[in-house]
Design a protein around this motif. Structure first.
Motif, PDB file in Angstrom:
ATOM      1  N   ASN A  55      92.833 -32.533 -15.301  1.00 25.82           N
ATOM      2  CA  ASN A  55      93.884 -33.282 -16.003  1.00 25.82           C
ATOM      3  C   ASN A  55      93.919 -34.736 -15.563  1.00 25.82           C
ATOM      4  O   ASN A  55      94.977 -35.353 -15.490  1.00 25.82           O
ATOM      5  N   ASP A  56      92.755 -35.289 -15.259  1.00 26.76           N
ATOM      6  CA  ASP A  56      92.668 -36.647 -14.732  1.00 26.76           C
ATOM      7  C   ASP A  56      91.957 -37.572 -15.704  1.00 26.76           C
ATOM      8  O   ASP A  56      92.581 -38.430 -16.326  1.00 26.76           O
ATOM      9  N   THR A  57      90.655 -37.426 -15.846  1.00 20.52           N
ATOM     10  CA  THR A  57      89.876 -38.298 -16.706  1.00 20.52           C
ATOM     11  C   THR A  57      88.639 -37.556 -17.196  1.00 20.52           C
ATOM     12  O   THR A  57      88.404 -36.407 -16.798  1.00 20.52           O
ATOM     13  N   SER A  58      87.840 -38.211 -18.019  1.00 21.59           N
ATOM     14  CA  SER A  58      86.692 -37.551 -18.644  1.00 21.59           C
ATOM     15  C   SER A  58      85.627 -37.168 -17.615  1.00 21.59           C
ATOM     16  O   SER A  58      85.515 -37.778 -16.547  1.00 21.59           O
ATOM     17  N   ALA A  59      84.843 -36.180 -17.981  1.00 23.55           N
ATOM     18  CA  ALA A  59      83.751 -35.730 -17.116  1.00 23.55           C
ATOM     19  C   ALA A  59      82.777 -36.872 -16.838  1.00 23.55           C
ATOM     20  O   ALA A  59      82.277 -37.001 -15.719  1.00 23.55           O
ATOM     21  N   TYR A  78      89.120 -38.036  -3.649  1.00 17.12           N
ATOM     22  CA  TYR A  78      87.997 -38.413  -4.484  1.00 17.12           C
ATOM     23  C   TYR A  78      88.342 -39.751  -5.116  1.00 17.12           C
ATOM     24  O   TYR A  78      89.500 -40.088  -5.308  1.00 17.12           O
ATOM     25  N   GLU A  79      87.293 -40.516  -5.370  1.00 18.44           N
ATOM     26  CA  GLU A  79      87.473 -41.853  -5.909  1.00 18.44           C
ATOM     27  C   GLU A  79      86.593 -42.028  -7.134  1.00 18.44           C
ATOM     28  O   GLU A  79      85.379 -41.864  -7.068  1.00 18.44           O
ATOM     29  N   ILE A  80      87.225 -42.360  -8.259  1.00 23.34           N
ATOM     30  CA  ILE A  80      86.498 -42.669  -9.483  1.00 23.34           C
ATOM     31  C   ILE A  80      86.020 -44.108  -9.350  1.00 23.34           C
ATOM     32  O   ILE A  80      86.815 -45.020  -9.123  1.00 23.34           O
ATOM     33  N   LEU A  81      84.711 -44.314  -9.468  1.00 26.18           N
ATOM     34  CA  LEU A  81      84.123 -45.629  -9.242  1.00 26.18           C
ATOM     35  C   LEU A  81      83.687 -46.330 -10.527  1.00 26.18           C
ATOM     36  O   LEU A  81      83.440 -47.540 -10.515  1.00 26.18           O
ATOM     37  N   ASN A  82      83.579 -45.594 -11.625  1.00 22.83           N
ATOM     38  CA  ASN A  82      83.127 -46.143 -12.894  1.00 22.83           C
ATOM     39  C   ASN A  82      84.176 -47.133 -13.413  1.00 22.83           C
ATOM     40  O   ASN A  82      85.312 -46.752 -13.704  1.00 22.83           O
ATOM     41  N   SER A  83      83.804 -48.406 -13.556  1.00 20.97           N
ATOM     42  CA  SER A  83      84.763 -49.447 -13.950  1.00 20.97           C
ATOM     43  C   SER A  83      85.261 -49.291 -15.387  1.00 20.97           C
ATOM     44  O   SER A  83      86.251 -49.916 -15.764  1.00 20.97           O
ATOM     45  N   ASP A  84      84.603 -48.447 -16.194  1.00 22.32           N
ATOM     46  CA  ASP A  84      85.067 -48.183 -17.557  1.00 22.32           C
ATOM     47  C   ASP A  84      86.121 -47.083 -17.594  1.00 22.32           C
ATOM     48  O   ASP A  84      86.553 -46.674 -18.673  1.00 22.32           O
ATOM     49  N   CYS A  85      86.537 -46.615 -16.435  1.00 23.33           N
ATOM     50  CA  CYS A  85      87.459 -45.478 -16.320  1.00 23.33           C
ATOM     51  C   CYS A  85      88.654 -45.865 -15.452  1.00 23.33           C
ATOM     52  O   CYS A  85      88.621 -46.894 -14.786  1.00 23.33           O
ATOM     53  N   PRO A  86      89.686 -45.003 -15.434  1.00 23.06           N
ATOM     54  CA  PRO A  86      90.811 -45.262 -14.531  1.00 23.06           C
ATOM     55  C   PRO A  86      90.370 -45.052 -13.077  1.00 23.06           C
ATOM     56  O   PRO A  86      90.323 -43.929 -12.585  1.00 23.06           O
ATOM     57  N   THR A  87      89.986 -46.130 -12.412  1.00 20.83           N
ATOM     58  CA  THR A  87      89.439 -46.053 -11.061  1.00 20.83           C
ATOM     59  C   THR A  87      90.540 -45.807 -10.041  1.00 20.83           C
ATOM     60  O   THR A  87      91.724 -45.885 -10.346  1.00 20.83           O
TER      61      THR A  87
END
Length: 162
Positions: A55-59, A78-87
């Motif tokens: 329930n966070d962001t896309s795969a 965990y850290e989302i690093l993709n700048s096109d996503c909610p980091t």
């Protein structure tokens, strides 16, 4: 009175032993301990899928994310690093529990917590299968429902070496 103290000590010791992790669970937790990169999110089904994980962001946003697991208190991030996503960093509490005794099969559970390790969502957590684990590779699968049929989402990690 001495008998009562003795029984109390035995009861406390028995309770502690019952709540402790098995040797194989402790080994699995120690192996998971550290920093990992989520390399790919795959599906054990044919087709094109657009999924949101936890329930966070896309795969797709999860690919390349950095995960940290601390085994001594079952916390991590965990850290989302993709700048096109909610980091950003998300705090989690996790567990790897053996299913049955000495089966080698584990379930992996995860829950979101705040910076003080307090549950953010009281009755929400995620239960997955720990499919493969060695010193450098971790594979976790989650079952999702697509049009009434279950499919497996496969999270493939590799250990980040420093």
């Amino acid at each position: 009175m001495k008998y009562f103290k003795f029984l109390s000590i035995v009861a406390i010791f028995s309770l502690l032993m019952a709540c402790s992790l098995s040797k194989t669970e402790r080994q699995a937790r120690n192996t998971i301990d550290g920093t990992w990169i989520l390399n790919t999110v795959d599906y054990e089904a044919t087709g094109n899928f657009a999924s949101t994980l936890f329930n966070d962001t896309s795969a797709q946003c999860f690919e390349g994310s950095k995960w940290f697991f601390r085994s001594n208190n079952s916390t991590g991030t965990y850290e989302i690093l993709n700048s096109d996503c909610p980091t950003g960093v998300r705090n989690i509490r996790w567990a790897a529990n053996e299913i049955g005794k000495d089966t080698g099969n584990y379930e992996f559970t995860m829950k979101f917590v705040d910076e003080k390790n307090k549950d953010i969502q009281k009755n929400v957590g995620y239960k997955m299968d720990l499919r493969y684990l060695d010193a450098n590779t971790l594979t976790i699968t989650e079952t999702a429902d697509v049009d009434g049929s279950p499919i497996k989402i496969v999270l493939n990690f590799s250990r980040l070496t420093q």
